[in-house]
Write a protein that holds these residues in place. Sequence first.
Motif, PDB file in Angstrom:
ATOM      1  N   ALA A 145       0.831  -1.204   0.000  1.00 20.30           N
ATOM      2  CA  ALA A 145       0.000   0.000   0.000  1.00 20.30           C
ATOM      3  C   ALA A 145       0.866   1.255   0.000  1.00 20.30           C
ATOM      4  O   ALA A 145       2.017   1.231   0.429  1.00 20.30           O
ATOM      5  CB  ALA A 145      -0.915   0.020   1.219  1.00 20.30           C
ATOM      6  N   GLN A 146       0.272   2.353  -0.457  1.00 16.13           N
ATOM      7  CA  GLN A 146       0.967   3.639  -0.472  1.00 16.13           C
ATOM      8  C   GLN A 146       0.822   4.381   0.861  1.00 16.13           C
ATOM      9  O   GLN A 146       1.619   5.259   1.157  1.00 16.13           O
ATOM     10  CB  GLN A 146       0.442   4.516  -1.599  1.00 16.13           C
ATOM     11  N   VAL A 147      -0.183   4.049   1.625  1.00 14.37           N
ATOM     12  CA  VAL A 147      -0.430   4.726   2.898  1.00 14.37           C
ATOM     13  C   VAL A 147      -0.420   3.712   4.043  1.00 14.37           C
ATOM     14  O   VAL A 147      -0.638   2.518   3.832  1.00 14.37           O
ATOM     15  CB  VAL A 147      -1.776   5.479   2.885  1.00 14.37           C
ATOM     16  N   ASP A 148      -0.189   4.188   5.238  1.00 14.63           N
ATOM     17  CA  ASP A 148      -0.184   3.344   6.430  1.00 14.63           C
ATOM     18  C   ASP A 148      -1.582   2.763   6.641  1.00 14.63           C
ATOM     19  O   ASP A 148      -2.544   3.503   6.766  1.00 14.63           O
ATOM     20  CB  ASP A 148       0.229   4.193   7.629  1.00 14.63           C
ATOM     21  N   PRO A 149      -1.714   1.421   6.675  1.00 13.10           N
ATOM     22  CA  PRO A 149      -3.042   0.829   6.858  1.00 13.10           C
ATOM     23  C   PRO A 149      -3.595   0.971   8.276  1.00 13.10           C
ATOM     24  O   PRO A 149      -4.739   0.594   8.533  1.00 13.10           O
ATOM     25  CB  PRO A 149      -2.840  -0.645   6.496  1.00 13.10           C
ATOM     26  N   GLY A 150      -2.834   1.501   9.200  1.00 11.03           N
ATOM     27  CA  GLY A 150      -3.337   1.746  10.545  1.00 11.03           C
ATOM     28  C   GLY A 150      -2.618   0.920  11.594  1.00 11.03           C
ATOM     29  O   GLY A 150      -1.601   0.279  11.333  1.00 11.03           O
ATOM     30  N   GLU A 151      -3.168   0.966  12.804  1.00  9.59           N
ATOM     31  CA  GLU A 151      -2.582   0.202  13.895  1.00  9.59           C
ATOM     32  C   GLU A 151      -2.660  -1.284  13.577  1.00  9.59           C
ATOM     33  O   GLU A 151      -3.586  -1.747  12.934  1.00  9.59           O
ATOM     34  CB  GLU A 151      -3.325   0.485  15.201  1.00  9.59           C
ATOM     35  N   GLY A 152      -1.710  -2.025  14.033  1.00  9.77           N
ATOM     36  CA  GLY A 152      -1.695  -3.454  13.774  1.00  9.77           C
ATOM     37  C   GLY A 152      -0.871  -3.827  12.558  1.00  9.77           C
ATOM     38  O   GLY A 152      -0.757  -4.992  12.215  1.00  9.77           O
ATOM     39  N   TRP A 153      -0.278  -2.838  11.893  1.00  8.54           N
ATOM     40  CA  TRP A 153       0.552  -3.082  10.725  1.00  8.54           C
ATOM     41  C   TRP A 153       1.921  -2.435  10.924  1.00  8.54           C
ATOM     42  O   TRP A 153       2.029  -1.348  11.475  1.00  8.54           O
ATOM     43  CB  TRP A 153      -0.090  -2.516   9.469  1.00  8.54           C
ATOM     44  N   VAL A 154       2.967  -3.104  10.449  1.00  4.47           N
ATOM     45  CA  VAL A 154       4.347  -2.617  10.539  1.00  4.47           C
ATOM     46  C   VAL A 154       4.915  -2.565   9.127  1.00  4.47           C
ATOM     47  O   VAL A 154       4.735  -3.514   8.350  1.00  4.47           O
ATOM     48  CB  VAL A 154       5.199  -3.574  11.405  1.00  4.47           C
ATOM     49  N   ARG A 155       5.616  -1.472   8.810  1.00  4.55           N
ATOM     50  CA  ARG A 155       6.226  -1.383   7.486  1.00  4.55           C
ATOM     51  C   ARG A 155       7.362  -2.397   7.404  1.00  4.55           C
ATOM     52  O   ARG A 155       8.294  -2.378   8.200  1.00  4.55           O
ATOM     53  CB  ARG A 155       6.731   0.029   7.212  1.00  4.55           C
ATOM     54  N   HIS A 156       7.292  -3.278   6.430  1.00  6.49           N
ATOM     55  CA  HIS A 156       8.241  -4.367   6.297  1.00  6.49           C
ATOM     56  C   HIS A 156       9.379  -4.020   5.342  1.00  6.49           C
ATOM     57  O   HIS A 156      10.543  -4.265   5.646  1.00  6.49           O
ATOM     58  CB  HIS A 156       7.506  -5.630   5.824  1.00  6.49           C
ATOM     59  N   SER A 157       9.057  -3.463   4.156  1.00  2.27           N
ATOM     60  CA  SER A 157      10.086  -3.136   3.176  1.00  2.27           C
ATOM     61  C   SER A 157       9.584  -2.057   2.223  1.00  2.27           C
ATOM     62  O   SER A 157       8.407  -1.743   2.183  1.00  2.27           O
ATOM     63  CB  SER A 157      10.486  -4.388   2.390  1.00  2.27           C
ATOM     64  N   GLY A 158      10.510  -1.541   1.438  1.00  8.41           N
ATOM     65  CA  GLY A 158      10.166  -0.513   0.465  1.00  8.41           C
ATOM     66  C   GLY A 158      11.102   0.662   0.571  1.00  8.41           C
ATOM     67  O   GLY A 158      12.036   0.627   1.366  1.00  8.41           O
ATOM     68  N   PRO A 159      10.932   1.651  -0.222  1.00 10.67           N
ATOM     69  CA  PRO A 159       9.820   1.920  -1.136  1.00 10.67           C
ATOM     70  C   PRO A 159       9.960   1.171  -2.463  1.00 10.67           C
ATOM     71  O   PRO A 159      11.056   0.843  -2.896  1.00 10.67           O
ATOM     72  CB  PRO A 159       9.913   3.417  -1.360  1.00 10.67           C
ATOM     73  N   TYR A 160       8.826   0.925  -3.082  1.00  8.26           N
ATOM     74  CA  TYR A 160       8.736   0.306  -4.393  1.00  8.26           C
ATOM     75  C   TYR A 160       8.054   1.291  -5.340  1.00  8.26           C
ATOM     76  O   TYR A 160       7.385   2.220  -4.908  1.00  8.26           O
ATOM     77  CB  TYR A 160       7.906  -0.980  -4.335  1.00  8.26           C
ATOM     78  N   ASP A 161       8.196   1.027  -6.647  1.00 11.55           N
ATOM     79  CA  ASP A 161       7.589   1.936  -7.624  1.00 11.55           C
ATOM     80  C   ASP A 161       6.323   1.379  -8.260  1.00 11.55           C
ATOM     81  O   ASP A 161       5.812   1.931  -9.231  1.00 11.55           O
ATOM     82  CB  ASP A 161       8.601   2.315  -8.704  1.00 11.55           C
ATOM     83  N   ASN A 162       5.807   0.249  -7.739  1.00 12.03           N
ATOM     84  CA  ASN A 162       4.569  -0.322  -8.316  1.00 12.03           C
ATOM     85  C   ASN A 162       3.739  -0.980  -7.224  1.00 12.03           C
ATOM     86  O   ASN A 162       4.204  -1.210  -6.110  1.00 12.03           O
ATOM     87  CB  ASN A 162       4.888  -1.309  -9.436  1.00 12.03           C
ATOM     88  N   ALA A 163       2.510  -1.322  -7.572  1.00  9.83           N
ATOM     89  CA  ALA A 163       1.563  -1.887  -6.597  1.00  9.83           C
ATOM     90  C   ALA A 163       1.848  -3.343  -6.266  1.00  9.83           C
ATOM     91  O   ALA A 163       1.248  -3.895  -5.361  1.00  9.83           O
ATOM     92  CB  ALA A 163       0.135  -1.748  -7.125  1.00  9.83           C
ATOM     93  N   GLY A 164       2.771  -3.979  -6.984  1.00  6.49           N
ATOM     94  CA  GLY A 164       3.123  -5.351  -6.690  1.00  6.49           C
ATOM     95  C   GLY A 164       4.202  -5.474  -5.638  1.00  6.49           C
ATOM     96  O   GLY A 164       4.500  -6.572  -5.187  1.00  6.49           O
ATOM     97  N   CYS A 165       4.822  -4.356  -5.278  1.00  7.29           N
ATOM     98  CA  CYS A 165       5.931  -4.326  -4.305  1.00  7.29           C
ATOM     99  C   CYS A 165       7.016  -5.323  -4.703  1.00  7.29           C
ATOM    100  O   CYS A 165       7.519  -6.083  -3.867  1.00  7.29           O
ATOM    101  CB  CYS A 165       5.426  -4.600  -2.891  1.00  7.29           C
ATOM    102  N   ARG A 166       7.381  -5.335  -5.994  1.00  9.11           N
ATOM    103  CA  ARG A 166       8.369  -6.304  -6.459  1.00  9.11           C
ATOM    104  C   ARG A 166       9.681  -5.688  -6.904  1.00  9.11           C
ATOM    105  O   ARG A 166      10.655  -6.379  -7.027  1.00  9.11           O
ATOM    106  CB  ARG A 166       7.782  -7.106  -7.603  1.00  9.11           C
ATOM    107  N   ARG A 167       9.730  -4.401  -7.174  1.00 10.11           N
ATOM    108  CA  ARG A 167      10.995  -3.797  -7.614  1.00 10.11           C
ATOM    109  C   ARG A 167      11.140  -2.409  -6.999  1.00 10.11           C
ATOM    110  O   ARG A 167      10.167  -1.759  -6.645  1.00 10.11           O
ATOM    111  CB  ARG A 167      11.093  -3.736  -9.118  1.00 10.11           C
ATOM    112  N   TYR A 168      12.343  -1.957  -6.897  1.00  6.02           N
ATOM    113  CA  TYR A 168      12.645  -0.656  -6.289  1.00  6.02           C
ATOM    114  C   TYR A 168      12.656   0.428  -7.327  1.00  6.02           C
ATOM    115  O   TYR A 168      13.014   0.264  -8.427  1.00  6.02           O
ATOM    116  CB  TYR A 168      13.985  -0.692  -5.566  1.00  6.02           C
TER     117      TYR A 168
END
Length: 60
Positions: A37-60
């Motif tokens: 996601a592009q925005v923080d989904p809220g409490e209960g979620w931790v940013r794992h990796s990124g930033p990425y340039d697409n919605a698949g979170c597969r490439r930098y």
Amino acid sequence: MRRLAVIAVLLLCSVAQAAPAPWYQWQSKVTGRYLCAQVDPGEGWVRHSGPYDNAGCRRY
């Protein structure tokens, strides 16, 4: 006067350019599932990796 108006419009156009927001991979604290996601989904979620340039979170 017309020249000043043209210069003002050109300056405003150069300022109005924006880049797309980066994507991040988020991990649920409860289930461990991942979300891209592009925005923080809220409490209960931790940013794992990124930033990425697409919605698949597969490439930098």
